[in-house]
Design a protein around this motif. Sequence first.
Motif, PDB file in Angstrom:
ATOM      1  N   ASP A  68      39.855  61.382  62.298  1.00  0.00           N
ATOM      2  CA  ASP A  68      40.447  60.229  61.560  1.00  0.00           C
ATOM      3  C   ASP A  68      39.216  59.342  60.985  1.00  0.00           C
ATOM      4  O   ASP A  68      39.281  57.867  61.002  1.00  0.00           O
ATOM      5  CB  ASP A  68      41.721  59.158  62.185  1.00  0.00           C
ATOM      6  CG  ASP A  68      42.307  58.442  61.432  1.00  0.00           C
ATOM      7  OD1 ASP A  68      42.287  58.739  60.146  1.00  0.00           O
ATOM      8  OD2 ASP A  68      42.874  57.496  61.886  1.00  0.00           O
ATOM      9  N   HIS A  69      38.206  59.873  60.495  1.00  0.00           N
ATOM     10  CA  HIS A  69      37.119  59.195  59.777  1.00  0.00           C
ATOM     11  C   HIS A  69      36.500  59.975  58.639  1.00  0.00           C
ATOM     12  O   HIS A  69      36.289  61.032  58.926  1.00  0.00           O
ATOM     13  CB  HIS A  69      36.262  58.799  60.929  1.00  0.00           C
ATOM     14  CG  HIS A  69      35.114  57.663  60.429  1.00  0.00           C
ATOM     15  ND1 HIS A  69      35.490  56.318  60.294  1.00  0.00           N
ATOM     16  CD2 HIS A  69      33.910  57.670  60.165  1.00  0.00           C
ATOM     17  CE1 HIS A  69      34.439  55.684  59.811  1.00  0.00           C
ATOM     18  NE2 HIS A  69      33.527  56.620  59.590  1.00  0.00           N
ATOM     19  N   HIS A  70      36.595  59.339  57.497  1.00  0.00           N
ATOM     20  CA  HIS A  70      36.499  60.116  56.358  1.00  0.00           C
ATOM     21  C   HIS A  70      35.224  59.723  55.499  1.00  0.00           C
ATOM     22  O   HIS A  70      35.084  58.634  55.101  1.00  0.00           O
ATOM     23  CB  HIS A  70      37.718  59.964  55.363  1.00  0.00           C
ATOM     24  CG  HIS A  70      39.012  60.212  56.172  1.00  0.00           C
ATOM     25  ND1 HIS A  70      39.532  59.570  57.018  1.00  0.00           N
ATOM     26  CD2 HIS A  70      39.669  61.562  56.404  1.00  0.00           C
ATOM     27  CE1 HIS A  70      40.636  60.057  57.560  1.00  0.00           C
ATOM     28  NE2 HIS A  70      40.664  61.422  57.276  1.00  0.00           N
ATOM     29  N   SER A  85      30.650  55.149  55.719  1.00  0.00           N
ATOM     30  CA  SER A  85      30.555  53.650  55.770  1.00  0.00           C
ATOM     31  C   SER A  85      32.097  53.631  56.355  1.00  0.00           C
ATOM     32  O   SER A  85      32.961  54.358  56.166  1.00  0.00           O
ATOM     33  CB  SER A  85      30.232  52.845  54.597  1.00  0.00           C
ATOM     34  OG  SER A  85      31.342  53.000  53.850  1.00  0.00           O
ATOM     35  N   THR A  86      32.403  52.395  57.103  1.00  0.00           N
ATOM     36  CA  THR A  86      33.673  52.073  57.419  1.00  0.00           C
ATOM     37  C   THR A  86      34.362  51.006  56.780  1.00  0.00           C
ATOM     38  O   THR A  86      33.799  49.718  56.721  1.00  0.00           O
ATOM     39  CB  THR A  86      33.593  51.881  59.194  1.00  0.00           C
ATOM     40  OG1 THR A  86      32.933  52.941  59.721  1.00  0.00           O
ATOM     41  CG2 THR A  86      35.060  51.826  59.662  1.00  0.00           C
ATOM     42  N   HIS A  87      35.356  51.591  55.945  1.00  0.00           N
ATOM     43  CA  HIS A  87      35.920  50.521  55.194  1.00  0.00           C
ATOM     44  C   HIS A  87      36.731  49.390  55.894  1.00  0.00           C
ATOM     45  O   HIS A  87      36.620  48.272  55.847  1.00  0.00           O
ATOM     46  CB  HIS A  87      37.032  51.016  54.244  1.00  0.00           C
ATOM     47  CG  HIS A  87      36.664  52.594  53.937  1.00  0.00           C
ATOM     48  ND1 HIS A  87      37.703  53.621  53.810  1.00  0.00           N
ATOM     49  CD2 HIS A  87      35.650  53.027  53.437  1.00  0.00           C
ATOM     50  CE1 HIS A  87      37.005  54.667  53.701  1.00  0.00           C
ATOM     51  NE2 HIS A  87      35.875  54.316  53.286  1.00  0.00           N
ATOM     52  N   ASP A  88      37.460  49.949  57.065  1.00  0.00           N
ATOM     53  CA  ASP A  88      37.995  48.730  57.942  1.00  0.00           C
ATOM     54  C   ASP A  88      37.024  47.448  58.555  1.00  0.00           C
ATOM     55  O   ASP A  88      37.433  46.514  58.671  1.00  0.00           O
ATOM     56  CB  ASP A  88      38.719  49.518  59.129  1.00  0.00           C
ATOM     57  CG  ASP A  88      39.766  50.489  58.753  1.00  0.00           C
ATOM     58  OD1 ASP A  88      40.331  50.543  57.770  1.00  0.00           O
ATOM     59  OD2 ASP A  88      40.234  51.519  59.678  1.00  0.00           O
TER      60      ASP A  88
HETATM   61  C1  LIG Z   1      44.558  54.181  59.288  1.00  0.00           C
HETATM   62  C2  LIG Z   1      43.291  55.161  59.479  1.00  0.00           C
HETATM   63  O1  LIG Z   1      43.050  55.296  60.681  1.00  0.00           O
HETATM   64  C3  LIG Z   1      42.216  54.194  59.009  1.00  0.00           C
HETATM   65  O2  LIG Z   1      42.424  53.851  57.391  1.00  0.00           O
HETATM   66  C4  LIG Z   1      40.902  55.191  58.743  1.00  0.00           C
HETATM   67  C5  LIG Z   1      40.947  56.346  58.183  1.00  0.00           C
HETATM   68  N1  LIG Z   1      39.618  56.743  57.944  1.00  0.00           N
HETATM   69  C6  LIG Z   1      38.523  55.926  57.597  1.00  0.00           C
HETATM   70  N2  LIG Z   1      37.242  56.292  57.187  1.00  0.00           N
HETATM   71  C7  LIG Z   1      36.414  55.673  57.030  1.00  0.00           C
HETATM   72  N3  LIG Z   1      35.077  56.195  56.488  1.00  0.00           N
HETATM   73  N4  LIG Z   1      36.675  54.138  57.319  1.00  0.00           N
HETATM   74  C8  LIG Z   1      37.570  53.786  57.595  1.00  0.00           C
HETATM   75  O3  LIG Z   1      37.777  52.553  57.695  1.00  0.00           O
HETATM   76  C9  LIG Z   1      38.678  54.727  57.760  1.00  0.00           C
HETATM   77  N5  LIG Z   1      39.947  54.096  58.322  1.00  0.00           N
END
Ligand SMILES: C[C@H](O)[C@H](O)[C@H]1CNC2=NC(N)=NC(=O)C2=N1
Length: 109
Positions: A68-70, A85-88
């Motif tokens: 769950d990381h894209h 990078s991590t959007h969250d």
């Molecule tokens: C709800 C879900 O787990 C989040 O939106 C995850 C999904 N994949 C993600 N991938 C990346 N690269 N950054 C994120 O912040 C992220 N958040």
Amino acid sequence: MNRLARERCSPQHAHTRLEAEEIPSLLEALSESWRLDGETLVRRFDFANYHETMAFVNASAWISHREDHHPDLSVHYNRVEVSYSTHDAGGLTRNDFICAAKLDVLDSL
Ligand SMILES: C[C@H](O)[C@H](O)[C@H]1CNC2=NC(N)=NC(=O)C2=N1
């Protein structure tokens, strides 16, 4: 296989932006082909043809879904540019380095 590649991504990591001083040792655990572009971890993977390129993209998608990381992917005929990078968190987290390490393993198979 390096230890980072054996770790699993977690929601906890996704909300913990790395401190600048944590980054060099994590970068060192990856293939030298990875570079930092601001708050993004980037690597280019080269292939012989489109079929190999797409096979890698598909295998990487399995990892992305499971973790769950894209990444952002820029797909070309014989290469893929992968950006993590991590959007969250609005920056780099341990999840970015864990997934980068997993792609290094995939590329080594
Ligand atoms: C709800 C879900 O787990 C989040 O939106 C995850 C999904 N994949 C993600 N991938 C990346 N690269 N950054 C994120 O912040 C992220 N958040």
